[in-house]
Design an enzyme around this catalytic site. Structure first.
Site, PDB file in Angstrom:
ATOM      1  CG  HIS A   1      -2.075   0.922   1.114  1.00 26.42           C
ATOM      2  ND1 HIS A   1      -2.000   2.270   1.325  1.00 26.42           N
ATOM      3  CD2 HIS A   1      -3.350   0.659   0.760  1.00 26.42           C
ATOM      4  CE1 HIS A   1      -3.185   2.804   1.119  1.00 26.42           C
ATOM      5  NE2 HIS A   1      -4.030   1.862   0.770  1.00 26.42           N
TER       6      HIS A   1
ATOM      7  CG  ASP B   1      -8.388  -4.369  -2.868  1.00 28.19           C
ATOM      8  OD1 ASP B   1      -7.609  -3.424  -3.111  1.00 28.19           O
ATOM      9  OD2 ASP B   1      -9.622  -4.254  -2.865  1.00 28.19           O
TER      10      ASP B   1
HETATM   11  C1  SDX Z   1      -6.246  -0.031  -2.941  1.00 29.64           C
HETATM   12  O1  SDX Z   1      -4.457   4.483  -2.073  1.00 29.64           O
HETATM   13  C2  SDX Z   1      -5.402   3.879  -1.443  1.00 29.64           C
HETATM   14  O2  SDX Z   1      -5.814   4.229  -0.378  1.00 29.64           O
HETATM   15  C3  SDX Z   1      -5.986   2.669  -2.193  1.00 29.64           C
HETATM   16  C4  SDX Z   1      -6.989   1.826  -1.414  1.00 29.64           C
HETATM   17  C5  SDX Z   1      -8.274   2.594  -1.144  1.00 29.64           C
HETATM   18  O3  SDX Z   1      -8.992   2.218  -0.201  1.00 29.64           O
HETATM   19  O4  SDX Z   1      -8.624   3.505  -1.958  1.00 29.64           O
HETATM   20  O5  SDX Z   1      -6.422   1.416  -0.172  1.00 29.64           O
HETATM   21  C6  SDX Z   1      -7.387   0.587  -2.215  1.00 29.64           C
HETATM   22  O6  SDX Z   1      -6.009   0.307  -4.078  1.00 29.64           O
HETATM   23  C7  SDX Z   1      -5.349  -0.992  -2.209  1.00 29.64           C
HETATM   24  C8  SDX Z   1      -4.117  -1.465  -3.070  1.00 29.64           C
HETATM   25  C9  SDX Z   1      -4.596  -2.573  -4.011  1.00 29.64           C
HETATM   26  N1  SDX Z   1      -3.549  -2.929  -4.976  1.00 29.64           N
HETATM   27  C10 SDX Z   1      -2.883  -4.106  -4.884  1.00 29.64           C
HETATM   28  O7  SDX Z   1      -3.050  -4.928  -3.975  1.00 29.64           O
HETATM   29  C11 SDX Z   1      -1.924  -4.367  -6.039  1.00 29.64           C
HETATM   30  C12 SDX Z   1      -0.606  -4.921  -5.490  1.00 29.64           C
HETATM   31  N2  SDX Z   1       0.076  -3.857  -4.774  1.00 29.64           N
HETATM   32  C13 SDX Z   1       1.057  -3.082  -5.497  1.00 29.64           C
HETATM   33  O8  SDX Z   1       0.808  -2.923  -6.850  1.00 29.64           O
HETATM   34  C14 SDX Z   1       1.508  -1.848  -4.716  1.00 29.64           C
HETATM   35  O9  SDX Z   1       1.785  -2.255  -3.449  1.00 29.64           O
HETATM   36  C15 SDX Z   1       0.615  -0.629  -4.651  1.00 29.64           C
HETATM   37  C16 SDX Z   1       0.146  -0.200  -6.007  1.00 29.64           C
HETATM   38  C17 SDX Z   1      -0.573  -0.901  -3.804  1.00 29.64           C
HETATM   39  C18 SDX Z   1       1.425   0.493  -4.012  1.00 29.64           C
HETATM   40  O10 SDX Z   1       2.407   0.859  -4.916  1.00 29.64           O
HETATM   41  P1  SDX Z   1       3.571   1.889  -4.502  1.00 29.64           P
HETATM   42  O11 SDX Z   1       3.248   2.633  -3.269  1.00 29.64           O
HETATM   43  O12 SDX Z   1       3.914   2.672  -5.720  1.00 29.64           O
HETATM   44  O13 SDX Z   1       4.734   0.940  -4.098  1.00 29.64           O
HETATM   45  P2  SDX Z   1       5.888   0.544  -5.068  1.00 29.64           P
HETATM   46  O14 SDX Z   1       5.336  -0.005  -6.338  1.00 29.64           O
HETATM   47  O15 SDX Z   1       6.827   1.703  -5.134  1.00 29.64           O
HETATM   48  O16 SDX Z   1       6.550  -0.666  -4.263  1.00 29.64           O
HETATM   49  C19 SDX Z   1       7.615  -0.448  -3.368  1.00 29.64           C
HETATM   50  C20 SDX Z   1       8.428  -1.729  -3.458  1.00 29.64           C
HETATM   51  C21 SDX Z   1       8.854  -2.065  -4.899  1.00 29.64           C
HETATM   52  O17 SDX Z   1      10.032  -2.837  -4.821  1.00 29.64           O
HETATM   53  P3  SDX Z   1      11.491  -2.088  -4.949  1.00 29.64           P
HETATM   54  O18 SDX Z   1      11.423  -1.225  -6.190  1.00 29.64           O
HETATM   55  O19 SDX Z   1      11.599  -1.254  -3.666  1.00 29.64           O
HETATM   56  O20 SDX Z   1      12.487  -3.201  -5.020  1.00 29.64           O
HETATM   57  O21 SDX Z   1       7.606  -2.852  -3.044  1.00 29.64           O
HETATM   58  C22 SDX Z   1       7.433  -3.740  -4.136  1.00 29.64           C
HETATM   59  C23 SDX Z   1       7.750  -2.970  -5.397  1.00 29.64           C
HETATM   60  O22 SDX Z   1       8.221  -3.860  -6.433  1.00 29.64           O
HETATM   61  N3  SDX Z   1       6.016  -4.160  -4.098  1.00 29.64           N
HETATM   62  C24 SDX Z   1       5.586  -5.402  -4.290  1.00 29.64           C
HETATM   63  C25 SDX Z   1       4.201  -5.347  -4.105  1.00 29.64           C
HETATM   64  N4  SDX Z   1       3.834  -4.094  -3.827  1.00 29.64           N
HETATM   65  C26 SDX Z   1       4.963  -3.360  -3.831  1.00 29.64           C
HETATM   66  N5  SDX Z   1       6.241  -6.553  -4.597  1.00 29.64           N
HETATM   67  C27 SDX Z   1       5.478  -7.661  -4.700  1.00 29.64           C
HETATM   68  N6  SDX Z   1       4.137  -7.696  -4.525  1.00 29.64           N
HETATM   69  C28 SDX Z   1       3.469  -6.557  -4.232  1.00 29.64           C
HETATM   70  N7  SDX Z   1       2.143  -6.577  -4.072  1.00 29.64           N
END
Ligand code: SDX
Length: 429
Positions: free
Chosen positions: A307, A364
């Protein structure tokens, strides 16, 4: 909250101060409005991870502590004691309603649940297997065509009417999307039913026999709607505000929020989680799924994990996880995917990759297992999210229009294209 009231920046041989704005709770904000004039520079923050886009009094999140408040009330208390419709009133009006106010609100909502019969014809343009989010977005955008006489965004009465209509009609339209996809006739809202029961009735009633409403299912869905009702300036709410800032009507603004929510990185994650759990299939495959999620060369991510704001447990995920066990037990459902989800969570939370990045289950991760137990098809999961989030979206849209001096949202950029150059005729290229 920071103690200081300004920060001083030095640009070349020039120093200047930027004011610091203080919140009721949470992080203070540096007001950078004078930065371009003082330095000729913009700030650069793709993804807006360090940017506050507005003042708001609706929802507060503390990502480190895993705190979520709607108008100051902790989500855990609202989940235990309130109802979705009461939470919708709270988000819209800022206070919990007294019984007379709530009765009035409930009457207004229940008497605006029907959709115009002409709107039903729109569905016939879709293939039966159209994704319900496509049908929902299109239908909600078209609502402005039915209410052009009270679309004055500067009129508080028109804004309130739009809020009532959207909260009232979203379940009706959502159920119609589902009924169209299975070739069943679209039901009519029963005003003698509570908000969620009315929705479940429109979803599952069989014209030839009365529907036996399951109180466990209705209570579980009402709780899920409370948990999904608002979440500060998330991607879809920010979209609603940006579209609203242009003066677009509320139905167009909320339709934009629906399309933003659809993405798998946002509200579309609940559908993606269930498909991922089905793809993993059994607890035996959890280790390989975690490995893939860590592999930078593999686009595979653990859906429902991570998140932008929560760097601790999403408080909603905690409540939903507990609910999962309770609801499935009460419904007598034994879903092997729950075991897969629990093993996946356990493996991830012990893995350095997830621990270092503070990746926890989000709202989710478990919700789809409950929706599935309630008989809601996977493609409808994000539609469930949209029904609930409509309360938050329209509350933010109204807050934005009540803010004096609100301006159109118009971010700038860091230009990395060509320098100026002259046109060359095709015979010289
Ligand atoms: C919702 O914003 C809100 O409030 C949203 C929400 C709401 O109520 O409105 O809470 C609802 O959208 C919840 C999120 C649902 N999405 C997912 O579950 C999809 C999977 N999650 C990721 O795509 C991600 O965690 C996000 C999109 C939720 C957050 O993305 P960020 O903040 O841009 O984080 P990032 O991509 O910069 O990740 C930081 C690191 C990265 O690795 P490094 O570059 O540091 O090596 O964490 C890794 C990412 O690769 N990472 C994950 C991951 N999520 C982040 N690696 C594996 N699996 C994951 N799910």
């Amino acid at each position: 909250m920071s103690e200081f009231d300004k920060i001083t920046l030095t640009a070349g041989d020039k120093s200047f101060a930027l004011p610091v704005l203080h919140p009721t709770l949470g992080q203070s904000c540096v007001d950078i409005a004078s930065l371009p004039k003082e330095t000729g520079c913009f700030t650069f923050d793709p993804g807006f991870g360090a940017t506050a886009s507005t003042r708001s009094a609706i929802t507060y999140i503390d990502g480190d502590q895993g705190v979520l408040l709607y108008r100051g009330y902790p989500i855990e208390q609202l989940a235990e004691k309130s109802s979705f419709l009461e939470v919708a009133y709270l988000l819209l009006n800022g206070e919990l309603p007294g019984s007379a106010d709530f009765a009035k609100f409930e009457h207004e909502v229940s008497h605006h649940t029907m959709m115009h019969e002409s709107l039903k014809h729109f569905f016939r343009g879709f293939h039966h297997d159209a994704h319900p989010m496509a049908m929902l977005a299109a239908s909600v955008a078209s609502l402005s065509a039915f209410y052009h006489d009270d679309l004055n965004v500067d009129d508080p009465a028109d804004r309130k009417m739009a809020a009532i209509r959207l909260i009232a009609k979203m379940p009706t339209i959502a159920a119609a999307c589902y009924r169209y996809s299975i070739g069943w006739p679209m039901g009519f809202p029963r005003n003698n039913l509570e908000y969620v029961e009315r929705f479940l009735h429109m979803m599952f009633e069989v014209p030839s026999e009365p529907l036996q409403m399951n109180p466990v299912a209705a209570k579980a869905l009402d709780l899920l709607f409370i948990l999904h009702a608002d979440h500060e300036q998330n991607a879809s709410t920010s979209t609603v505000r940006l579209v609203g800032s242009t003066g677009a009507n509320p139905y167009a603004s909320i339709a934009a929020g629906i399309t933003a929510l659809w993405g798998p990185a946002h509200g579309g994650a609940n559908e993606a989680v269930l498909k991922q759990l089905q793809e993993i299939g059994s607890a035996d495959n959890v280790a390989s799924a975690v490995l893939r999620a860590k592999d930078k060369n593999d686009p595979f991510r653990l859906m429902g994990f991570g998140h932008r704001v929560y760097k601790n447990f999403d408080p909603r995920a905690k409540i939903i996880r507990e609910m999962c066990h309770k609801v499935l037990a009460e419904l007598g459902v034994n879903d092997p995917l729950l075991e897969v989800a629990m093993r996946l969570e356990e493996a991830a939370l012990k893995d350095d990759y997830f621990v270092e990045r503070k990746l926890y289950p989000n709202v989710d991760f478990y919700s789809g297992i409950i929706y599935k137990a309630l008989g809601i098809p996977t493609e409808m999961f994000t539609v469930m999210f949209a029904i609930a989030r409509t309360a938050g979206w329209i509350a933010h849209w109204i807050e934005q229009h009540e803010t004096p001096g609100a301006r159109i949202g118009r971010p700038r950029q860091l230009y990395t294209g060509h320098d100026v150059r002259d046109y060359v005729g095709i015979d010289q290229r």
